[in-house]
Design a protein around this motif. Structure first.
Motif, short mmCIF file in Angstrom:
data_model
loop_
_atom_site.label_atom_id
_atom_site.label_comp_id
_atom_site.label_asym_id
_atom_site.label_seq_id
_atom_site.Cartn_x
_atom_site.Cartn_y
_atom_site.Cartn_z
N GLN A 152 0.82 -1.22 0.00
CA GLN A 152 0.00 0.00 0.00
C GLN A 152 0.86 1.27 0.00
O GLN A 152 0.51 2.28 0.62
N SER A 153 1.98 1.24 -0.71
CA SER A 153 2.85 2.43 -0.77
C SER A 153 3.47 2.55 -2.16
O SER A 153 3.50 1.58 -2.93
N ILE A 154 4.03 3.74 -2.44
CA ILE A 154 4.66 3.99 -3.74
C ILE A 154 6.11 3.52 -3.67
O ILE A 154 6.79 3.74 -2.67
N PRO A 155 6.61 2.86 -4.71
CA PRO A 155 8.00 2.41 -4.71
C PRO A 155 8.97 3.58 -4.54
O PRO A 155 8.77 4.67 -5.06
N LYS A 156 10.07 3.32 -3.78
CA LYS A 156 11.11 4.32 -3.54
C LYS A 156 12.35 3.95 -4.32
O LYS A 156 12.72 2.80 -4.41
N TYR A 157 13.01 4.97 -4.83
CA TYR A 157 14.27 4.76 -5.55
C TYR A 157 15.39 4.58 -4.53
O TYR A 157 15.58 5.38 -3.62
N LEU A 158 16.19 3.50 -4.74
CA LEU A 158 17.31 3.23 -3.84
C LEU A 158 18.63 3.64 -4.46
O LEU A 158 19.41 4.39 -3.88
N LEU A 159 18.88 3.12 -5.66
CA LEU A 159 20.11 3.48 -6.38
C LEU A 159 19.96 3.05 -7.83
O LEU A 159 19.07 2.26 -8.17
N GLY A 160 20.86 3.56 -8.64
CA GLY A 160 20.90 3.20 -10.05
C GLY A 160 22.30 3.32 -10.58
O GLY A 160 23.18 3.96 -9.97
N SER A 161 22.55 2.70 -11.72
CA SER A 161 23.88 2.80 -12.34
C SER A 161 23.72 2.75 -13.84
O SER A 161 22.79 2.13 -14.38
N VAL A 162 24.66 3.42 -14.53
CA VAL A 162 24.76 3.38 -15.99
C VAL A 162 26.20 3.04 -16.30
O VAL A 162 27.11 3.82 -15.95
N ASN A 163 26.39 1.91 -16.94
CA ASN A 163 27.75 1.44 -17.26
C ASN A 163 28.65 1.47 -16.02
O ASN A 163 29.76 2.03 -16.03
N GLN A 164 28.13 0.92 -14.92
CA GLN A 164 28.82 0.73 -13.64
C GLN A 164 29.09 2.03 -12.89
O GLN A 164 29.83 2.06 -11.92
N GLU A 166 19.67 9.45 0.63
CA GLU A 166 19.11 9.00 1.90
C GLU A 166 19.59 7.60 2.27
O GLU A 166 19.71 7.27 3.46
N TYR A 167 19.92 6.80 1.25
CA TYR A 167 20.28 5.41 1.52
C TYR A 167 21.68 5.05 1.04
O TYR A 167 22.00 3.88 0.91
N LYS A 168 22.53 6.00 0.77
CA LYS A 168 23.80 5.69 0.14
C LYS A 168 24.72 4.86 1.02
O LYS A 168 25.61 4.17 0.51
N HIS A 169 24.56 4.91 2.34
CA HIS A 169 25.41 4.12 3.24
C HIS A 169 24.79 2.76 3.59
O HIS A 169 25.39 1.97 4.29
N LYS A 170 23.61 2.52 3.07
CA LYS A 170 22.91 1.29 3.43
C LYS A 170 22.87 0.31 2.27
O LYS A 170 22.98 -0.91 2.48
N PHE A 171 22.73 0.79 1.06
CA PHE A 171 22.59 -0.09 -0.10
C PHE A 171 23.81 0.05 -1.00
O PHE A 171 24.26 1.16 -1.29
N THR A 172 24.32 -1.10 -1.48
CA THR A 172 25.51 -1.11 -2.32
C THR A 172 25.25 -2.04 -3.51
O THR A 172 24.76 -3.17 -3.33
N LEU A 173 25.62 -1.56 -4.70
CA LEU A 173 25.51 -2.39 -5.90
C LEU A 173 26.77 -3.21 -6.04
O LEU A 173 27.87 -2.69 -5.95
N ILE A 174 26.64 -4.50 -6.24
CA ILE A 174 27.78 -5.42 -6.34
C ILE A 174 27.98 -5.79 -7.81
O ILE A 174 27.20 -6.57 -8.36
N PRO A 175 29.01 -5.20 -8.49
CA PRO A 175 29.26 -5.55 -9.88
C PRO A 175 29.93 -6.91 -9.98
O PRO A 175 30.41 -7.43 -8.94
N PRO A 176 30.03 -7.57 -11.13
CA PRO A 176 29.57 -7.02 -12.42
C PRO A 176 28.09 -7.25 -12.67
O PRO A 176 27.57 -6.85 -13.71
N ASN A 177 27.40 -7.98 -11.76
CA ASN A 177 25.98 -8.24 -11.94
C ASN A 177 25.16 -7.15 -11.28
O ASN A 177 25.71 -6.14 -10.83
N ALA A 178 23.87 -7.42 -11.17
CA ALA A 178 22.97 -6.41 -10.61
C ALA A 178 22.62 -6.72 -9.17
O ALA A 178 21.55 -6.33 -8.68
N SER A 179 23.47 -7.41 -8.43
CA SER A 179 23.20 -7.79 -7.04
C SER A 179 23.24 -6.57 -6.14
O SER A 179 23.99 -5.62 -6.36
N LEU A 180 22.42 -6.67 -5.03
CA LEU A 180 22.30 -5.56 -4.10
C LEU A 180 22.64 -6.06 -2.70
O LEU A 180 22.12 -7.07 -2.23
N MET A 181 23.50 -5.34 -1.99
CA MET A 181 23.87 -5.63 -0.61
C MET A 181 23.14 -4.64 0.30
O MET A 181 23.25 -3.42 0.12
N ILE A 182 22.43 -5.23 1.33
CA ILE A 182 21.76 -4.42 2.34
C ILE A 182 22.51 -4.63 3.64
O ILE A 182 22.57 -5.75 4.16
#
Length: 461
Positions: A74-86, A93-109
């Motif tokens: 019952q809520s609107i999706p929030k943007y966490l992070l994004g990447s273009v060509n890595q 707001e969440y830069k210290h909490k969420f990390t993108l794990i290259p080379p795939n699209a995995s997310l670390m919380i």
């Protein structure tokens, strides 16, 4: 979760594979496929969580864009992070909490909190001759591990079977979405006529309590990320006495009869299943009297000091908590035959056979003695009567009551003398009418006739 929701991950995977294979074989499209290990992942509060996502495509790409979104029901999706060509562009707001794990699209919380529970959406865009997109949704649950549960029992001091009830309660200090499973002797328990459970299964009711409820109880507390079992607890149940028996260290036992040799000291042991332990008393029956001779589970009988050859005993067991009692009776036979030694030496001779043989011997002896008494003295008297003259027989008959007891031995019948009216009562046989005493007003046995005739004969003389 319904069947449709359960089949959704498999349907999405099969559709993606089918679409990719279709495009690859026909060469009319370029496919992008995202794969995730599971669409539902359970995380532990305070611990890091990795959402693994792999993507594959078979077209020329100039740009690869990855976007992670988070939504709660019952809520609107929030943007966490994004990447273009890595090149990662996080939400500040969440830069210290969420990390993108290259080379795939995995997310670390890291770290994971209970408020991080929800749906995580990943979207991948591939730009080349055109733009193709694919997305996946992962549901994340966050739980606090359960601590070791503690079981409390009421009443704690014990309960009497068939009288009281018992309640066991399982509690945990920490934990979310806790499920409870009761164990007895290491096996899961289920509802029955005696066992019922509360709505969340944290309480066990035993109604009523019986001896069979004795055992080792424990509570297993679980949630999606942990499981802990309580210490074993054994309820106190008072019961009995049950199965009262008497055994001995010596003698021969057949049923409830103990046969011992004279001179032996035999120790009897009385026992019954009971909690708390029973109190025992021994009762002896002799000379139509009954009295308590000893208290305690053991009784020693010294055969040399016993005046009777057959003694009846009784052992009584009493539980002073349940208020129940039981008793068993047995008989001790003291013999000089040496049955115990005979039974030990004769391997093929059972205890029952020994008793049976002795019984048959006694019966046969008594029968022979009866027959001898029945016929032998009578025949001797008849031979003497035939060999003597009539006068001697008359004399012997008159005075035999005191002179010769052998001649008096035989079978006699009751006879009656004439009553005062003068009507004679005729005897059947054995004594002739000439031997009657006229005018005597009494009824007598033959023994009395023999006793009185000599005195009367002396009077006549």
């Amino acid at each position: 979760m319904g069947q449709d929701a359960y089949m959704e991950p498999f349907s999405n995977t099969y559709c993606d594979l089918y679409f990719a294979l279709y495009c690859l074989l026909l060469g009319i499209c370029s496919a992008l496929r995202l794969t995730v290990p599971s669409h539902i992942i359970h995380g532990t509060a305070g611990q890091p969580l990795l959402l693994t996502v792999d993507y594959n495509f078979n077209t020329t790409a100039s740009e690869i864009q990855i976007i992670w979104l988070f939504e709660k029901p019952q809520s609107i999706p929030k943007y966490l992070l994004g990447s273009v060509n890595q090149s990662v562009v996080p939400d500040l707001e969440y830069k210290h909490k969420f990390t993108l794990i290259p080379p795939n699209a995995s997310l670390m919380i890291n770290p994971l909190h209970v408020t991080d529970e929800g749906n995580y959406i990943v979207k991948v865009n591939i730009h080349g001759n055109g733009t193709i997109s694919a997305n996946q949704k992962i549901q994340v649950t966050v739980d606090v591990p359960v601590t070791k549960p503690v079981v409390q029992i009421e009443p704690s001091l014990g309960v009497v079977e068939y009288v009281g009830n018992m309640t066991l309660t399982c509690t945990v200090g920490k934990g979310t979405r806790v499920g409870y499973q009761w164990m007895k002797n290491g096996k899961p328990m289920h509802a029955s006529s005696s066992y019922t459970f509360s709505s969340n299964n944290d309480t066990l009711f035993i109604v009523p309590v019986v001896k069979g409820d004795i055992g080792n109880y424990s509570c297993l507390a679980t949630n999606p990320v942990s499981a802990m079992e309580s210490e074993i607890i054994t309820p106190i149940i008072f019961y009995g006495p049950y199965g009262l028996t008497v055994n001995s260290d010596k003698g021969l036992k057949v049923g409830e009869v103990f046969t011992v040799d004279i001179g032996e000291a035999i120790l009897f042991d009385c026992s019954a299943d009971s909690n708390p332990p029973n109190s025992y008393s021994w009762i002896r029956r002799a000379d139509n009297t009954t009295r308590i001779i000893k208290y305690g589970p053991h009784l020693q009988v010294v055969s040399e000091k016993v005046t009777q050859r057959t003694i009846d005993y009784m052992c009584c067991a009493y539980n002073n908590v349940t208020g129940r009692r039981d008793e068993t009776r047995f008989t001790v036979i003291i013999t000089s035959v040496g049955l115990e030694k005979l039974a030990q030496k004769g391997k093929s001779l059972s205890s029952l056979a020994v008793i049976t043989g002795i019984s048959l011997f006694l019966i046969l002896s008594m029968s022979l003695l009866f027959l001898w008494k029945r016929y032998q003295p009578h025949k001797a008297i008849q031979r003497k009567r035939r060999s003597r003259p009539g006068g001697d027989y008359r004399k012997t008959q008159t005075f035999s009551g005191h002179e010769n007891a052998v001649d008096d031995f035989g079978i006699y019948e009751f006879i009656t003398f004439p009553d005062p009216t003068g009507v004679p009562m005729v005897p059947s046989q054995s004594v002739s009418g000439s031997d009657f005493v006229q005018g005597q007003d009494l009824h007598s046995t033959v023994y009395e006739v023999i006793q009185h005739i000599p005195e009367q004969q002396q009077d006549h003389q």
